[in-house]
Design an enzyme around this catalytic site. Structure first.
Site, PDB file in Angstrom:
ATOM      1  N   ASN A 294      -4.462  -5.637  -7.195  1.00 18.44           N
ATOM      2  CA  ASN A 294      -4.483  -4.195  -7.436  1.00 18.44           C
ATOM      3  C   ASN A 294      -3.337  -3.722  -8.319  1.00 18.44           C
ATOM      4  OD1 ASN A 294      -5.078  -1.243  -6.738  1.00 18.44           O
ATOM      5  ND2 ASN A 294      -3.028  -1.503  -5.891  1.00 18.44           N
TER       6      ASN A 294
ATOM      7  N   LYS B  99      -7.993  -4.400 -19.128  1.00 16.26           N
ATOM      8  CA  LYS B  99      -9.081  -4.329 -18.160  1.00 16.26           C
ATOM      9  C   LYS B  99     -10.346  -5.014 -18.693  1.00 16.26           C
ATOM     10  CE  LYS B  99      -6.653  -2.162 -15.108  1.00 16.26           C
ATOM     11  NZ  LYS B  99      -6.274  -2.787 -13.815  1.00 16.26           N
TER      12      LYS B  99
ATOM     13  N   TYR C 192      -7.603  -2.544 -23.021  1.00 15.85           N
ATOM     14  CA  TYR C 192      -7.754  -3.936 -23.483  1.00 15.85           C
ATOM     15  C   TYR C 192      -7.558  -4.910 -22.318  1.00 15.85           C
ATOM     16  CZ  TYR C 192      -6.616  -1.627 -27.958  1.00 15.85           C
ATOM     17  OH  TYR C 192      -6.566  -0.794 -29.040  1.00 15.85           O
TER      18      TYR C 192
END
Length: 275
Positions: free
Chosen positions: A115, A184, A182
């Site tokens: 996360n 992700k 980019y």
């Protein structure tokens, strides 16, 4: 006089106070579907990471949250009822020691939630610098890739199978002018490729790609004004909504899912043919 009054009515209709936006959040009754799971949540001290860790504990999992700020981790862990351990995901050399210590604290690990991430919210491509580019790549992409790699090695050595969840973004499936998008997009590719590679080893890897979610990083207070004209429902999403999906993906109820990227934005980024 009539004309003037009509103008006021029209003005009120067109420019009057907007109707309040309500978030109708529905969460399933905890069913202990994560009982027996041992879960690490990176960036778990606040925001979406906090909400997911809290939900996992409610579902019966043993959870360890990690992050850079020990004060935040300690406070959040006490509220959630979980363990905590410091980790800067940019420090890839610390991963093996971190996993070994987390293993001891939890009595094994079978789930990792990647996360931790940052967005520096550059306004356009000309505001991106080499430093801001590297910061986001180092945290979002390099950190997530190598922690996934190290955790997969750990699972293969233990021969227990496991579950890896990556928190991506709706920006990863659209064109972007910023490093955040980019990183992700690259993570989405990694999820699909790694999932295919590890499927026969009973290691599942999936991703959630949320729309704009209320958090300190996005600048939207989940307890404040969550309205947004850019979103399909007229509001941003709440961490609890995403946490519900994450809980399902870590559970055995989703055992047939791997390599999937679940976009949670009410269809905002669907390339639909207009009538």
């Amino acid at each position: 006089m009539l004309k003037s009054r009509l103008k006021k009515v029209v003005s009120l209709l067109l420019h009057g106070k907007p109707r309040p936006i309500y978030a109708r959040i529905v969460c399933l009754e905890p069913s202990k579907k994560l009982e027996g799971k041992k879960v690490i949540v990176t960036g778990g001290g606040s925001g979406l990471g906090y909400a997911m860790a809290k939900r996992f504990v409610e579902e019966g999992a043993e959870v360890l949250i990690s992050g850079r700020n020990m004060e935040t981790l300690s406070k959040s862990a006490a509220e959630i009822g979980c363990k905590y351990l410091q980790l800067d995901v940019q420090d890839t050399s610390a991963y093996d020691a971190f996993l070994e210590k987390a293993d001891g604290m939890l009595g094994g690990i079978d789930c990792l939630v990647n996360n931790a991430g940052i967005s520096l919210h550059e306004k356009n491509i000309f505001d991106v610098t080499e430093d801001t580019f590297r910061q986001q790549v180092d945290t979002n992409l390099i950190g997530t890739f190598f922690l996934t790699q190290h955790f997969a090695k750990y699972l293969l050595k233990k021969q227990t199978g496991g579950n890896i969840l990556v928190i991506s973004s709706e920006t990863g499936i659209t064109s972007d002018i910023r490093p955040y998008g980019y990183t992700k997009a690259a993570l989405n590719s990694m999820v699909e490729g790694a999932a295919y590679m590890f499927a026969k080893h009973d290691i599942r890897i999936n991703a959630i790609a949320p729309g704009l979610t209320a958090s300190k990083m996005t600048g939207k207070d989940p307890n404040g004004d969550i309205s947004s004209k850019k979103e399909m429902l007229g509001r941003v999403y709440l961490p609890e909504e995403v946490a519900e999906i994450a809980s399902f993906l870590l559970s055995d109820a989703s055992s047939c899912l791997t390599g999937q990227i679940l976009v949670c934005n009410n269809g905002k980024t669907i390339n639909a043919r207009k009538k």
